[in-house]
Design a protein around this motif. Structure first.
Motif, PDB file in Angstrom:
ATOM      1  N   THR A 132      37.061  18.982   3.631  1.00 26.57           N
ATOM      2  CA  THR A 132      35.964  18.724   2.699  1.00 26.57           C
ATOM      3  C   THR A 132      35.454  17.295   2.838  1.00 26.57           C
ATOM      4  OG1 THR A 132      36.972  20.259   1.141  1.00 26.57           O
ATOM      5  CG2 THR A 132      35.320  18.770   0.265  1.00 26.57           C
ATOM      6  N   LEU A 133      36.361  16.333   2.918  1.00 24.64           N
ATOM      7  CA  LEU A 133      35.949  14.935   2.969  1.00 24.64           C
ATOM      8  C   LEU A 133      35.386  14.527   4.327  1.00 24.64           C
ATOM      9  CD1 LEU A 133      38.783  13.181   0.960  1.00 24.64           C
ATOM     10  CD2 LEU A 133      36.441  13.598   0.247  1.00 24.64           C
ATOM     11  N   SER A 134      35.816  15.156   5.408  1.00 22.66           N
ATOM     12  CA  SER A 134      35.354  14.748   6.736  1.00 22.66           C
ATOM     13  C   SER A 134      34.000  15.342   7.096  1.00 22.66           C
ATOM     14  CB  SER A 134      36.385  15.150   7.795  1.00 22.66           C
ATOM     15  OG  SER A 134      36.446  16.559   7.897  1.00 22.66           O
ATOM     16  N   THR A 135      33.447  16.177   6.249  1.00 22.64           N
ATOM     17  CA  THR A 135      32.137  16.752   6.485  1.00 22.64           C
ATOM     18  C   THR A 135      31.072  15.769   6.028  1.00 22.64           C
ATOM     19  OG1 THR A 135      33.035  18.936   6.037  1.00 22.64           O
ATOM     20  CG2 THR A 135      30.657  18.732   5.988  1.00 22.64           C
ATOM     21  N   SER A 136      30.006  15.645   6.826  1.00 23.48           N
ATOM     22  CA  SER A 136      28.888  14.809   6.414  1.00 23.48           C
ATOM     23  C   SER A 136      28.144  15.525   5.301  1.00 23.48           C
ATOM     24  CB  SER A 136      27.961  14.563   7.601  1.00 23.48           C
ATOM     25  OG  SER A 136      26.813  13.866   7.174  1.00 23.48           O
ATOM     26  N   ASN A 154      32.880   9.416   2.112  1.00 23.24           N
ATOM     27  CA  ASN A 154      32.950  10.430   1.066  1.00 23.24           C
ATOM     28  C   ASN A 154      34.071  10.148   0.072  1.00 23.24           C
ATOM     29  OD1 ASN A 154      30.776  11.716   2.238  1.00 23.24           O
ATOM     30  ND2 ASN A 154      32.043  13.138   3.394  1.00 23.24           N
ATOM     31  N   TRP A 155      35.156   9.535   0.529  1.00 26.46           N
ATOM     32  CA  TRP A 155      36.252   9.176  -0.368  1.00 26.46           C
ATOM     33  C   TRP A 155      35.768   8.182  -1.415  1.00 26.46           C
ATOM     34  CZ3 TRP A 155      40.978  11.046  -1.262  1.00 26.46           C
ATOM     35  CH2 TRP A 155      41.863  10.278  -1.988  1.00 26.46           C
ATOM     36  N   VAL A 156      35.008   7.182  -0.970  1.00 27.32           N
ATOM     37  CA  VAL A 156      34.477   6.188  -1.894  1.00 27.32           C
ATOM     38  C   VAL A 156      33.482   6.822  -2.840  1.00 27.32           C
ATOM     39  CG1 VAL A 156      33.117   4.066  -2.024  1.00 27.32           C
ATOM     40  CG2 VAL A 156      34.876   4.287  -0.278  1.00 27.32           C
ATOM     41  N   LYS A 157      32.584   7.685  -2.325  1.00 30.74           N
ATOM     42  CA  LYS A 157      31.592   8.367  -3.170  1.00 30.74           C
ATOM     43  C   LYS A 157      32.277   9.209  -4.237  1.00 30.74           C
ATOM     44  CE  LYS A 157      27.815   9.048   0.100  1.00 30.74           C
ATOM     45  NZ  LYS A 157      27.059  10.068   0.829  1.00 30.74           N
ATOM     46  N   MET A 158      33.310   9.923  -3.830  1.00 29.82           N
ATOM     47  CA  MET A 158      33.994  10.814  -4.754  1.00 29.82           C
ATOM     48  C   MET A 158      34.585  10.032  -5.927  1.00 29.82           C
ATOM     49  SD  MET A 158      37.121  13.445  -4.001  1.00 29.82           S
ATOM     50  CE  MET A 158      38.266  12.147  -3.647  1.00 29.82           C
ATOM     51  N   TRP A 159      35.221   8.885  -5.663  1.00 33.59           N
ATOM     52  CA  TRP A 159      35.841   8.102  -6.718  1.00 33.59           C
ATOM     53  C   TRP A 159      34.796   7.386  -7.567  1.00 33.59           C
ATOM     54  CZ3 TRP A 159      40.251   9.315  -8.509  1.00 33.59           C
ATOM     55  CH2 TRP A 159      41.211   9.880  -7.673  1.00 33.59           C
ATOM     56  N   GLU A 161      31.802   8.637  -8.314  1.00 35.97           N
ATOM     57  CA  GLU A 161      31.268   9.674  -9.221  1.00 35.97           C
ATOM     58  C   GLU A 161      32.284  10.015 -10.306  1.00 35.97           C
ATOM     59  OE1 GLU A 161      30.118  13.009  -6.886  1.00 35.97           O
ATOM     60  OE2 GLU A 161      28.498  11.931  -5.892  1.00 35.97           O
ATOM     61  N   ASP A 162      33.553   9.959  -9.969  1.00 38.05           N
ATOM     62  CA  ASP A 162      34.582  10.290 -10.951  1.00 38.05           C
ATOM     63  C   ASP A 162      34.668   9.216 -12.036  1.00 38.05           C
ATOM     64  OD1 ASP A 162      36.660  11.956 -11.910  1.00 38.05           O
ATOM     65  OD2 ASP A 162      38.134  10.529 -11.127  1.00 38.05           O
ATOM     66  N   GLU A 163      34.484   7.954 -11.663  1.00 32.91           N
ATOM     67  CA  GLU A 163      34.555   6.863 -12.638  1.00 32.91           C
ATOM     68  C   GLU A 163      33.341   6.833 -13.549  1.00 32.91           C
ATOM     69  OE1 GLU A 163      35.157   3.331 -10.370  1.00 32.91           O
ATOM     70  OE2 GLU A 163      37.235   3.839  -9.900  1.00 32.91           O
ATOM     71  N   SER A 164      32.185   7.254 -13.034  1.00 31.41           N
ATOM     72  CA  SER A 164      30.966   7.208 -13.866  1.00 31.41           C
ATOM     73  C   SER A 164      30.766   8.421 -14.714  1.00 31.41           C
ATOM     74  CB  SER A 164      29.741   7.050 -12.991  1.00 31.41           C
ATOM     75  OG  SER A 164      29.580   8.191 -12.170  1.00 31.41           O
TER      76      SER A 164
END
Length: 164
Positions: A132-136, A154-159, A161-164
């Motif tokens: 999931t994370l390695s997909t563009s 994507n790892w940074v994006k995911m975290w 979105e989770d914090e906001s």
């Protein structure tokens, strides 16, 4: 026992059968009032408008969160690969250990099949996340074959979105 002389013992058998005649059937009907408290026409109209607005907001939020089909197909193919390869490897190694033991080629220690199963099936489980994370997540950009760069982004994006 003498202090409980007031309590009557009920018989253990049925003494009388209930009368099943139609006189025991209650056919009392209740009236339904059209304008009961809280259900007048103005409140119903307001509730309908509010429900429509809530549905509209939910559809807008759904449209923002929907993953495009192209990205979803890429994700599924990466997940299948990253889960399938370790899983098939683990099953193949178990079969190979079984054949080696049956042929008496090598006395395999008991811990070796457990360790290989743990590693390969664990890698298969992690393959879901990595696939999931390695997909563009961009529709136009396919990304690299291995996907390390996409996984970092994507790892940074995911975290975030989770914090906001």
């Amino acid at each position: 026992m003498k202090s409980l002389f007031i309590v009557k013992l009920t018989p253990l058998y049925i003494t009388t059968l209930p009368n099943k005649s139609p006189s025991y059937i209650h056919t009392k009907t209740r009236k339904v009032y059209a304008k009961a408290k809280g259900f007048n026409g103005t409140n119903i109209e307001k509730q309908k408008v509010m429900i429509k607005e809530e549905k509209k907001k939910a559809k807008e939020e759904e449209a923002d969160d929907k993953i495009p089909d192209v990205v979803m197909e890429r994700m599924i193919s990466r997940i299948l690969f990253n889960v399938g390869v370790p899983l098939i490897t683990g099953l193949g190694l178990l079969q190979m250990f079984s054949v080696i033991k049956e042929q008496n080629l090598w006395q395999i220690p008991r811990w070796l099949p457990f360790l290989t199963t743990f590693i390969t099936f664990g890698a298969s489980t992690l393959g879901i996340v990595y696939g999931t994370l390695s997909t563009s997540w961009d529709e136009e950009n396919k990304g690299s074959i291995i996907g390390f760069e996409e996984a970092k982004k994507n790892w940074v994006k995911m975290w975030e979105e989770d914090e906001s």
